[in-house]
Design an enzyme around this catalytic site. Structure first.
Site, short mmCIF file in Angstrom:
data_model
loop_
_atom_site.label_atom_id
_atom_site.label_comp_id
_atom_site.label_asym_id
_atom_site.label_seq_id
_atom_site.Cartn_x
_atom_site.Cartn_y
_atom_site.Cartn_z
N PHE A 70 1.87 -9.36 -5.42
CA PHE A 70 2.25 -9.66 -6.80
C PHE A 70 3.23 -8.60 -7.28
O PHE A 70 2.92 -7.41 -7.24
CB PHE A 70 1.03 -9.70 -7.71
CG PHE A 70 1.38 -9.96 -9.15
CD1 PHE A 70 1.70 -11.24 -9.57
CD2 PHE A 70 1.41 -8.93 -10.08
CE1 PHE A 70 2.04 -11.49 -10.90
CE2 PHE A 70 1.74 -9.16 -11.40
CZ PHE A 70 2.06 -10.45 -11.82
N ASP A 112 6.12 -0.93 -4.20
CA ASP A 112 5.70 -1.25 -5.56
C ASP A 112 4.46 -0.43 -5.88
O ASP A 112 3.35 -0.73 -5.44
CB ASP A 112 5.40 -2.75 -5.65
CG ASP A 112 4.96 -3.19 -7.04
OD1 ASP A 112 4.53 -2.34 -7.83
OD2 ASP A 112 5.04 -4.40 -7.32
N LYS A 149 2.85 0.78 -15.74
CA LYS A 149 1.43 0.86 -16.06
C LYS A 149 0.98 2.28 -16.40
O LYS A 149 1.24 2.79 -17.48
CB LYS A 149 0.60 0.27 -14.92
CG LYS A 149 0.67 -1.27 -14.84
CD LYS A 149 -0.29 -1.80 -13.80
CE LYS A 149 -0.25 -3.32 -13.68
NZ LYS A 149 -0.90 -4.01 -14.78
#
Length: 398
Positions: free
Chosen positions: A138, A222, A251
């Site tokens: 994702f 990522d 994040k």
């Protein structure tokens, strides 16, 4: 809107991209949040690995208020010291060296868009037309980041997506078979959080680094969910002892304020040219000042070490519960997946919430845990008691 139930208000006014929220939260303190009825919950999701310092941490609050009173936004026509300071800190923590560079955006999806475009720039002579990504990975919900995402259920409604992306099984054999001189980049998560906290096979990152270097492809990692110390290293790739060409971050680096970024290493730092990418809000002094303060506090308090230690304790406590519903645990540091023996993750999550514990059903058979990096003995004691109760409640209903 006095007298109107918040659920009805939400249903009438908010876009139908998500289901009905679990509760209406009003405030937080440390690893705890409180809803509009005063119910107190232990937060073991931390805004999906965002709130590194928990809620209302004095360092976060002071950084927001101090910078907001000074300068919040100036556009990217101007430089500000907070952005320069954060760029220095991120390149140092990532080990990017003197040639390391940073681009700032506002989210993980934007960071991965920037990474996708970086991959397209690694195309000397026009021969490198392919990008490799992994099945079940994702990377975001924008069109470019969705093209990298290996989840058909998320992609199908939006096809055709940007082309040239091939999704591989997460095996070294598949990588060896797919990586050749036509590949511009390999983009991967070191731990697939949305897929149920799935680690890559032993040796995968080392093999990926060797193969991409051999064929002139970029290795782009990522670190949106795994960065900022969550796995017990500043970035998860550091567990493997390799150096990538670029990483994406978001994040946890902001501790609750929206920010994302692309960090490049060595030759990849020279690929972008003036005018090829940008963001109106990216790198604004408010977001960068807060992120720099958050990362400084993670350093000062050794919360990277705390993530490693408390993550091991968390797994031990889950094992100690001894529930027949638990098949085992996965993950690194304070990013943990609890594998279940039955497809009842949604029921376990709901039972935990009823008991005052916030966890996440990543899929039908996995509970995802990503608590604030500040947790200690008290939080682990409460987690163990409430999680055991939730498991027992669900087991008794089967």
């Amino acid at each position: 809107m006095s007298g109107v139930d918040w659920r009805e208000h939400y249903s009438r006014r908010m876009m139908r991209t998500l289901g009905m929220p679990l509760a209406k939260l009003e405030r937080g303190e440390g690893a705890w949040v409180f809803d509009d009825e005063g119910t107190r919950y232990l937060d073991f999701l931390a805004g999906i690995a965002v709130n590194s310092l928990g809620h209302a941490h004095p360092v976060f609050v002071d950084a927001v208020s101090t910078q907001a009173a000074r300068l919040a936004h100036v556009s990217n026509y101007f430089a500000t010291q907070p952005a320069l300071d954060l760029a220095d800190r991120l390149t140092r923590l990532a080990g990017a060296g003197e040639r390391g560079r940073v681009w700032f955006g506002n989210s993980g999806a934007e960071a991965n868009e920037a990474a996708f475009k970086l991959a397209r720039l690694n195309n000397s002579g026009g021969a490198r037309t392919r990008v490799l990504a992994l099945v079940d990975a994702f990377h975001g919900r924008t069109m470019g980041s969705l093209a990298l995402t290996g989840k058909p259920a998320m992609r199908d409604a939006f096809e055709p997506l940007p082309g040239g992306v091939t999704h591989l099984p997460s095996t070294i054999e598949a990588l060896e078979g797919a990586l050749d001189d036509s590949v511009a980049a390999l983009v991967l998560e070191p731990v697939k959080g949305e897929a149920g906290v799935l680690e890559l096979p032993d040796g995968y990152l080392q093999a990926a680094r060797e193969l991409t270097r051999r064929h002139g492809a970029l290795l782009i990692i990522d670190e949106v969910q795994t960065g900022a110390g969550r796995t017990g290293e500043w970035f998860a790739f550091q567990h493997a002892g390799i150096v990538p060409d670029a990483i994406t971050v978001a994040k946890g680096i902001g501790g609750g304020i929206p920010i994302g970024g692309l960090i490049t290493f060595d030759g990849a730092s020279e690929l972008y040219a003036k005018g090829q990418h940008g963001s109106t809000f990216g790198g604004n002094p408010l977001a960068t000042a807060v992120a720099d303060a958050v990362l400084a506090e993670i350093e000062r308090a050794d919360l990277v070490g705390n993530a490693e230690r408390r993550g091991a304790e968390l797994r031990d406590r889950i094992d100690r519960i001894g529930s027949p519903l638990v098949a085992g645990t996965r993950g690194l540091g304070l990013l943990a997946g609890v594998a279940l023996t039955e497809p009842v993750a949604a029921q376990v999550s709901a039972a935990a919430l009823e008991a005052g514990l916030i966890v996440n059903a990543a899929n039908d058979s996995t509970i995802r845990l990503a608590p604030p990096l500040i947790i200690g003995d008290t939080e682990l004691d409460v987690f163990e008691e409430r999680f055991a109760g939730a498991l027992a409640t669900v087991a008794a209903s089967l």
